[in-house]
Design an enzyme around this catalytic site. Structure first.
Site, mmCIF file in Angstrom:
data_model
loop_
_atom_site.group_PDB
_atom_site.id
_atom_site.type_symbol
_atom_site.label_atom_id
_atom_site.label_comp_id
_atom_site.label_asym_id
_atom_site.label_seq_id
_atom_site.Cartn_x
_atom_site.Cartn_y
_atom_site.Cartn_z
ATOM 1 C CG HIS A 191 -2.164 -0.815 1.008
ATOM 2 N ND1 HIS A 191 -3.354 -0.535 1.624
ATOM 3 C CD2 HIS A 191 -2.407 -1.880 0.218
ATOM 4 C CE1 HIS A 191 -4.286 -1.394 1.227
ATOM 5 N NE2 HIS A 191 -3.726 -2.233 0.378
ATOM 6 C CE1 TYR A 218 -5.410 4.288 8.549
ATOM 7 C CE2 TYR A 218 -6.044 4.106 10.844
ATOM 8 C CZ TYR A 218 -5.244 3.728 9.792
ATOM 9 O OH TYR A 218 -4.263 2.775 9.987
ATOM 10 N N PRO A 249 -4.655 0.686 18.512
ATOM 11 C CG PRO A 249 -6.399 -0.740 17.969
ATOM 12 C CD PRO A 249 -5.804 0.007 19.107
ATOM 13 C CE LYS A 285 3.379 3.282 13.498
ATOM 14 N NZ LYS A 285 3.730 2.624 12.245
ATOM 15 C CE1 TYR A 311 -0.260 3.022 7.503
ATOM 16 C CE2 TYR A 311 -1.379 4.017 9.383
ATOM 17 C CZ TYR A 311 -1.336 3.074 8.377
ATOM 18 O OH TYR A 311 -2.359 2.157 8.236
HETATM 19 P P1 FAS Z 1 0.630 -11.546 21.849
HETATM 20 O O1 FAS Z 1 -0.390 -11.143 22.876
HETATM 21 O O2 FAS Z 1 0.240 -11.623 20.420
HETATM 22 O O3 FAS Z 1 1.207 -13.006 22.209
HETATM 23 C C1 FAS Z 1 1.454 -13.379 23.556
HETATM 24 C C2 FAS Z 1 1.314 -14.889 23.634
HETATM 25 O O4 FAS Z 1 1.661 -15.289 24.956
HETATM 26 C C3 FAS Z 1 -0.117 -15.330 23.396
HETATM 27 O O5 FAS Z 1 -0.147 -16.354 22.425
HETATM 28 C C4 FAS Z 1 -0.578 -15.849 24.766
HETATM 29 O O6 FAS Z 1 -1.446 -16.960 24.654
HETATM 30 C C5 FAS Z 1 0.745 -16.255 25.394
HETATM 31 N N1 FAS Z 1 0.750 -16.220 26.858
HETATM 32 C C6 FAS Z 1 0.153 -15.328 27.673
HETATM 33 N N2 FAS Z 1 0.415 -15.645 28.965
HETATM 34 C C7 FAS Z 1 1.200 -16.761 28.943
HETATM 35 C C8 FAS Z 1 1.799 -17.563 29.942
HETATM 36 N N3 FAS Z 1 1.645 -17.267 31.243
HETATM 37 N N4 FAS Z 1 2.523 -18.640 29.561
HETATM 38 C C9 FAS Z 1 2.686 -18.924 28.241
HETATM 39 N N5 FAS Z 1 2.149 -18.200 27.230
HETATM 40 C C10 FAS Z 1 1.416 -17.136 27.603
HETATM 41 N N6 FAS Z 1 -1.935 -4.398 16.555
HETATM 42 C C11 FAS Z 1 -1.930 -3.747 15.383
HETATM 43 O O7 FAS Z 1 -0.863 -3.295 14.959
HETATM 44 N N7 FAS Z 1 -3.097 -3.576 14.671
HETATM 45 C C12 FAS Z 1 -4.299 -4.095 15.108
HETATM 46 O O8 FAS Z 1 -5.326 -3.944 14.466
HETATM 47 C C13 FAS Z 1 -4.343 -4.796 16.321
HETATM 48 N N8 FAS Z 1 -5.515 -5.354 16.779
HETATM 49 C C14 FAS Z 1 -5.500 -6.019 17.985
HETATM 50 C C15 FAS Z 1 -6.680 -6.610 18.511
HETATM 51 C C16 FAS Z 1 -6.675 -7.270 19.738
HETATM 52 C C17 FAS Z 1 -7.948 -7.888 20.282
HETATM 53 C C18 FAS Z 1 -5.486 -7.351 20.479
HETATM 54 C C19 FAS Z 1 -5.462 -8.021 21.843
HETATM 55 C C20 FAS Z 1 -4.315 -6.786 19.987
HETATM 56 C C21 FAS Z 1 -4.317 -6.127 18.733
HETATM 57 N N9 FAS Z 1 -3.154 -5.571 18.184
HETATM 58 C C22 FAS Z 1 -3.123 -4.913 17.013
HETATM 59 C C23 FAS Z 1 -1.919 -5.671 18.877
HETATM 60 C C24 FAS Z 1 -1.358 -7.039 18.610
HETATM 61 O O9 FAS Z 1 -1.251 -7.245 17.242
HETATM 62 C C25 FAS Z 1 -0.097 -7.146 19.378
HETATM 63 O O10 FAS Z 1 0.686 -5.966 19.260
HETATM 64 C C26 FAS Z 1 0.735 -8.334 18.985
HETATM 65 O O11 FAS Z 1 -0.073 -9.473 19.097
HETATM 66 C C27 FAS Z 1 1.941 -8.362 19.924
HETATM 67 O O12 FAS Z 1 2.526 -9.595 19.802
HETATM 68 P P2 FAS Z 1 3.125 -10.309 21.102
HETATM 69 O O13 FAS Z 1 3.940 -9.341 21.857
HETATM 70 O O14 FAS Z 1 3.720 -11.579 20.609
HETATM 71 O O15 FAS Z 1 1.875 -10.586 22.065
HETATM 72 C C1 PHB Z 2 -6.347 -3.927 10.494
HETATM 73 O O1 PHB Z 2 -6.404 -4.171 9.286
HETATM 74 O O2 PHB Z 2 -6.695 -4.759 11.360
HETATM 75 C C2 PHB Z 2 -5.837 -2.579 10.948
HETATM 76 C C3 PHB Z 2 -5.296 -1.719 10.015
HETATM 77 C C4 PHB Z 2 -4.834 -0.479 10.432
HETATM 78 C C5 PHB Z 2 -4.934 -0.125 11.766
HETATM 79 C C6 PHB Z 2 -5.482 -1.003 12.703
HETATM 80 C C7 PHB Z 2 -5.942 -2.227 12.285
HETATM 81 O O3 PHB Z 2 -4.490 1.098 12.173
#
Ligand code: FAS
Ligand code: PHB
Length: 396
Positions: free
Chosen positions: A77, A207, A299, A303, A391
């Site tokens: 993009h 957005y 989000p 980032k 971004y």
């Molecule tokens: P994660 O949370 O992905 O991974 C942590 C892992 O540790 C999980 O698999 C969990 O099961 C495991 N864990 C937890 N406790 C444990 C324990 N005690 N023992 C063993 N394992 C354990 N970011 C964006 O950039 N754009 C988005 O749109 C976006 N949407 C999101 C929506 C939601 C609902 C959430 C919660 C986050 C979102 N994020 C988004 C942020 C997300 O993408 C995180 O930044 C990303 O998953 C970070 O990766 P990790 O640090 O690996 O953490």
């Molecule tokens: C998504 O595609 O999930 C998405 C894209 C841009 C954002 C947040 C989420 O800023």
């Protein structure tokens, strides 16, 4: 399932993007590691999260040998749109950032690719590892105890522990309260997200700011769209039929864009809370925190996942230098180097969230400031350049 090793060099707690990418990079560098993941692989792969990858992220994934499917199926993009008062401002990322772009490729796919590469490399990823507990993190001989249904109570001795267990994980809680400082801002709203197997409303992301609340039109592929609308804190997915969601989304978009909306049955629907959070330092003794275990961003700026990757860039280079060159200098700088980039992403994510969402309690002054923020952005190349640079991702 191979026997769980009794000892490893780096024990990684958490099998999300941070933990899996760290394991792959360490394995490629000949550093022994084990991943302990609380959930099943199916559960981890069922999560729908991030969608936009910075160039630094795609570069590191390619370097780690997991870029092939991303480069085949991901979508480059060059820009995105901001909709405001019926107007549409295009942010030309490639032109404003001096040639950088972003990749649209879901976090779920990144996780799939990482799992496949770790399987191929024979790196042990232990799923449904319950009650993983970092031990003796202030000593030179830390360990992690945990339990599995098949293997019962177990312990892995190690040199270092990587806490990649997300915001609700155990690792950050293991650090003594007087040795860690946290900074937090909660937002008075969440994001209600929907995944639908229909072509996106347009090729690039939109957005949208609206008096009724923020909306975002994103995608995962030319046939899979991802939409979000700002919703009340404490709102419940059960309050939202697909029809109610799409009606609200359509209301918040300019007619010229809304006209292209293709509705369909949601295949995923969830609400995510929004918060800014940072824990300092990202190290205590032999325990290192990375990704959501150390910081959370709203989000809006896309980032979260990208910060997890840059943390792993800093942490993996420190660990590899420690083992390959017996030089711990980069490892000792990990927290300082990672936090410098984290805070800049926190600032950008807070700024973009503050500009584009509806804050009910901000009153007229807050709303005028938002209008002025957008008017300045729309009229200033310097402002758009700053937005674009953040971004596409600041340098590692
Ligand atoms: P994660 O949370 O992905 O991974 C942590 C892992 O540790 C999980 O698999 C969990 O099961 C495991 N864990 C937890 N406790 C444990 C324990 N005690 N023992 C063993 N394992 C354990 N970011 C964006 O950039 N754009 C988005 O749109 C976006 N949407 C999101 C929506 C939601 C609902 C959430 C919660 C986050 C979102 N994020 C988004 C942020 C997300 O993408 C995180 O930044 C990303 O998953 C970070 O990766 P990790 O640090 O690996 O953490
Ligand atoms: C998504 O595609 O999930 C998405 C894209 C841009 C954002 C947040 C989420 O800023």
């Amino acid at each position: 399932m191979s026997e769980t090793p009794r000892r490893t060099q780096v024990a990684i707690i958490g099998g999300g993007p941070a933990g899996l990418l760290l394991a792959l990079i360490l394995n490629r560098a000949g550093v022994d590691c084990v991943v302990l993941e609380r959930r099943s692989r199916e559960y981890v792969l069922s999560r729908i999260r991030a969608g936009v990858l910075e160039q630094g992220t795609t570069d590191l994934l390619r370097l780690a040998g997991v870029g092939a499917r991303m480069d085949r199926e991901g979508l480059i993009h060059d820009g995105f749109d901001i909709a405001w008062r019926g107007e549409v401002l295009h942010i030309d990322l490639r032109e404003l950032s001096g040639g950088k772009t972003v990749m649209v490729y879901g976090q779920t796919e990144v996780t799939h690719d990482l799992y496949d590469a770790l399987d191929a490399a024979g790196v042990p990823v232990i799923h449904e590892a319950e009650d993983a507990t970092p031990e003796a993190i202030e000593s030179d001989t830390p360990s992690v105890s945990f339990r599995t249904r098949s293997g019962g109570e177990q312990r892995i001795e190690c040199d270092f522990i990587a806490g990649c267990d997300g915001y609700h994980g155990v690792c950050r809680q293991t650090i003594p309260k007087d040795r860690i400082e946290t900074f937090e801002r909660e937002y008075p709203f969440g994001w209600l997200g929907v995944l639908v197997r229909k072509p996106p409303i347009q090729e690039e992301l939109v957005y949208a700011h609206h008096a009724r609340g923020f909306a975002l039109c994103s995608l995962r592929s030319p046939q899979l769209s991802r939409y979000y609308i700002q919703c009340r804190n404490g709102d419940d997915v059960k309050n939202w039929t697909d029809e109610a969601f799409f009606d609200e989304l359509q209301t918040r978009l300019p007619d010229s864009i809304a006209a292209n909306l293709q509705r369909g049955p949601s295949i995923e629907k969830s609400i995510a809370p929004l918060r800014s959070f940072v824990a300092e330092p990202m190290r205590y003794g032999r325990l290192f925190l990375a990704g959501d275990a150390a910081h959370i961003v709203p989000p809006t700026g896309a980032k979260g996942l990208n910060l997890a990757v840059s943390d792993i860039h800093y942490l993996s280079r420190g660990l590899v230098a420690h083992y390959q060159e017996r030089d711990s200098g980069l490892l000792d700088r990990y927290s300082e180097d990672a936090l410098a980039r984290v805070w800049k992403a926190e600032r950008f994510s807070w700024w973009f969230t503050s500009m584009i969402h509806r804050f009910e309690d901000d009153g007229g002054f807050g709303q005028r400031i938002q209008e002025a923020e957008f008017d300045f952005l729309a009229s200033s190349r310097a402002a758009q350049t700053a937005l674009a640079e953040n971004y596409v991702g600041l340098p590692f």
